[in-house]
Write a protein that holds these residues in place. Structure first.
Motif, PDB file in Angstrom:
ATOM      1  N   ILE A  30      15.010 -55.182  33.445  1.00 19.98           N
ATOM      2  CA  ILE A  30      14.207 -55.232  34.664  1.00 19.98           C
ATOM      3  C   ILE A  30      13.437 -56.547  34.654  1.00 19.98           C
ATOM      4  O   ILE A  30      12.876 -56.942  33.635  1.00 19.98           O
ATOM      5  CB  ILE A  30      13.245 -54.031  34.730  1.00 19.98           C
ATOM      6  CG1 ILE A  30      14.034 -52.728  34.798  1.00 19.98           C
ATOM      7  CG2 ILE A  30      12.298 -54.157  35.926  1.00 19.98           C
ATOM      8  CD1 ILE A  30      13.175 -51.476  34.732  1.00 19.98           C
ATOM      9  N   THR A  32      10.687 -59.334  34.787  1.00 19.68           N
ATOM     10  CA  THR A  32       9.343 -59.256  34.209  1.00 19.68           C
ATOM     11  C   THR A  32       8.266 -59.041  35.273  1.00 19.68           C
ATOM     12  O   THR A  32       7.302 -58.314  35.030  1.00 19.68           O
ATOM     13  CB  THR A  32       9.008 -60.526  33.401  1.00 19.68           C
ATOM     14  OG1 THR A  32       9.121 -61.666  34.255  1.00 19.68           O
ATOM     15  CG2 THR A  32       9.919 -60.678  32.217  1.00 19.68           C
ATOM     16  N   MET A  35       8.592 -55.404  36.235  1.00 17.30           N
ATOM     17  CA  MET A  35       8.147 -54.541  35.136  1.00 17.30           C
ATOM     18  C   MET A  35       6.631 -54.581  34.994  1.00 17.30           C
ATOM     19  O   MET A  35       6.005 -53.556  34.715  1.00 17.30           O
ATOM     20  CB  MET A  35       8.831 -54.978  33.831  1.00 17.30           C
ATOM     21  CG  MET A  35       8.664 -53.995  32.711  1.00 17.30           C
ATOM     22  SD  MET A  35       9.458 -52.435  33.104  1.00 17.30           S
ATOM     23  CE  MET A  35       8.191 -51.325  32.550  1.00 17.30           C
ATOM     24  N   TRP A  39       4.129 -51.452  35.227  1.00 19.00           N
ATOM     25  CA  TRP A  39       3.108 -51.230  34.196  1.00 19.00           C
ATOM     26  C   TRP A  39       1.726 -51.030  34.836  1.00 19.00           C
ATOM     27  O   TRP A  39       0.899 -50.278  34.328  1.00 19.00           O
ATOM     28  CB  TRP A  39       3.096 -52.421  33.243  1.00 19.00           C
ATOM     29  CG  TRP A  39       2.221 -52.267  32.047  1.00 19.00           C
ATOM     30  CD1 TRP A  39       1.021 -52.867  31.832  1.00 19.00           C
ATOM     31  CD2 TRP A  39       2.492 -51.498  30.882  1.00 19.00           C
ATOM     32  NE1 TRP A  39       0.525 -52.508  30.605  1.00 19.00           N
ATOM     33  CE2 TRP A  39       1.415 -51.666  29.990  1.00 19.00           C
ATOM     34  CE3 TRP A  39       3.561 -50.673  30.496  1.00 19.00           C
ATOM     35  CZ2 TRP A  39       1.353 -51.045  28.750  1.00 19.00           C
ATOM     36  CZ3 TRP A  39       3.493 -50.058  29.261  1.00 19.00           C
ATOM     37  CH2 TRP A  39       2.410 -50.242  28.402  1.00 19.00           C
ATOM     38  N   PRO A  44       7.636 -48.955  42.150  1.00 13.85           N
ATOM     39  CA  PRO A  44       8.732 -49.841  41.746  1.00 13.85           C
ATOM     40  C   PRO A  44       9.696 -50.112  42.889  1.00 13.85           C
ATOM     41  O   PRO A  44       9.981 -49.241  43.707  1.00 13.85           O
ATOM     42  CB  PRO A  44       9.427 -49.070  40.623  1.00 13.85           C
ATOM     43  CG  PRO A  44       8.999 -47.665  40.760  1.00 13.85           C
ATOM     44  CD  PRO A  44       7.705 -47.647  41.506  1.00 13.85           C
ATOM     45  N   GLY A  58      12.417 -53.768  29.697  1.00  9.94           N
ATOM     46  CA  GLY A  58      11.481 -54.461  30.558  1.00  9.94           C
ATOM     47  C   GLY A  58      10.433 -55.152  29.712  1.00  9.94           C
ATOM     48  O   GLY A  58      10.020 -54.636  28.679  1.00  9.94           O
ATOM     49  N   VAL A  60       6.649 -56.757  29.861  1.00  8.25           N
ATOM     50  CA  VAL A  60       5.407 -56.743  30.617  1.00  8.25           C
ATOM     51  C   VAL A  60       4.563 -57.936  30.199  1.00  8.25           C
ATOM     52  O   VAL A  60       4.435 -58.227  29.009  1.00  8.25           O
ATOM     53  CB  VAL A  60       4.625 -55.439  30.314  1.00  8.25           C
ATOM     54  CG1 VAL A  60       3.270 -55.445  30.988  1.00  8.25           C
ATOM     55  CG2 VAL A  60       5.438 -54.223  30.704  1.00  8.25           C
ATOM     56  N   THR A  69       9.163 -53.162  26.616  1.00 10.40           N
ATOM     57  CA  THR A  69       9.318 -51.722  26.804  1.00 10.40           C
ATOM     58  C   THR A  69      10.797 -51.408  26.939  1.00 10.40           C
ATOM     59  O   THR A  69      11.579 -52.199  27.441  1.00 10.40           O
ATOM     60  CB  THR A  69       8.577 -51.212  28.060  1.00 10.40           C
ATOM     61  OG1 THR A  69       9.176 -51.773  29.219  1.00 10.40           O
ATOM     62  CG2 THR A  69       7.105 -51.545  28.003  1.00 10.40           C
ATOM     63  N   LYS A  71      12.693 -48.323  28.496  1.00  8.62           N
ATOM     64  CA  LYS A  71      12.529 -47.079  29.240  1.00  8.62           C
ATOM     65  C   LYS A  71      13.656 -46.085  29.007  1.00  8.62           C
ATOM     66  O   LYS A  71      13.474 -44.906  29.209  1.00  8.62           O
ATOM     67  CB  LYS A  71      12.431 -47.372  30.731  1.00  8.62           C
ATOM     68  CG  LYS A  71      11.310 -48.284  31.066  1.00  8.62           C
ATOM     69  CD  LYS A  71      10.355 -47.596  31.954  1.00  8.62           C
ATOM     70  CE  LYS A  71       9.088 -48.350  32.110  1.00  8.62           C
ATOM     71  NZ  LYS A  71       8.106 -48.099  31.113  1.00  8.62           N
ATOM     72  N   THR A 100       6.532 -44.528  32.317  1.00  6.07           N
ATOM     73  CA  THR A 100       7.926 -44.133  32.136  1.00  6.07           C
ATOM     74  C   THR A 100       8.199 -42.827  32.848  1.00  6.07           C
ATOM     75  O   THR A 100       9.214 -42.675  33.527  1.00  6.07           O
ATOM     76  CB  THR A 100       8.277 -44.023  30.646  1.00  6.07           C
ATOM     77  OG1 THR A 100       8.077 -45.289  30.031  1.00  6.07           O
ATOM     78  CG2 THR A 100       9.722 -43.590  30.449  1.00  6.07           C
TER      79      THR A 100
END
Length: 138
Positions: A30, A32, A35, A39, A44, A58, A60, A69, A71, A100
């Motif tokens: 995903i 940045t 993402m 976060w 999304p 992803g 962050v 991360t 997911k 998540t």
């Protein structure tokens, strides 16, 4: 000097492409920017079916600091992973779990017991640890 998100996105795409070529499992990265919005608990915009991927990665950027991360790590175990080169806080682990769950819930996946874990890793002493963590997670 700050690491640009365009460079991080390009690098993640290369890692995912190489993984998908070599593995029967599928991975996806995903963006940045997207993402980081996830976060922050924003709606999304990314469209994907989590059932199609074993890994949904992803990165962050929070306060000029990068965190990885994952997911979709082993969806059958309903777990996500959080890797922070400076160490994962319990607050970030809880946030990872919450975002998540929200992300998966929007995609029609039962999330009642979805959690977020961390894995042992060395603390960052230079700029190469995040790269090693990206490679290790896949």
């Amino acid at each position: 000097m700050e690491f640009e998100s365009e460079v991080m996105n390009a690098y993640m795409q290369l890692l995912v492409r190489d993984f998908n070529v070599k593995s029967t499992d599928r991975a996806m990265a995903i963006d940045t920017f997207e993402m980081s919005n996830i976060w922050k608990r924003k709606q999304p915009k990314v469209k994907l079916d989590p059932h199609m991927y074993k890994y949904i990665l992803g990165i962050v950027n929070e306060n000029h600091h990068w965190k990885l991360t994952n997911k979709g790590h082993d969806p059958s175990q309903k777990k996500a992973l959080l890797l922070d080169p400076l160490g994962e806080s319990s607050t970030d682990i809880n946030r990872c779990k919450d975002v998540t769950r929200a992300f998966m819930r929007l995609r029609g996946i039962n999330v009642s017991r979805w959690g977020c874990d961390r894995v042992p890793h060395p603390r960052q002493t230079d700029s190469t640890l995040l790269r090693a963590l990206c490679i290790e997670i896949c």
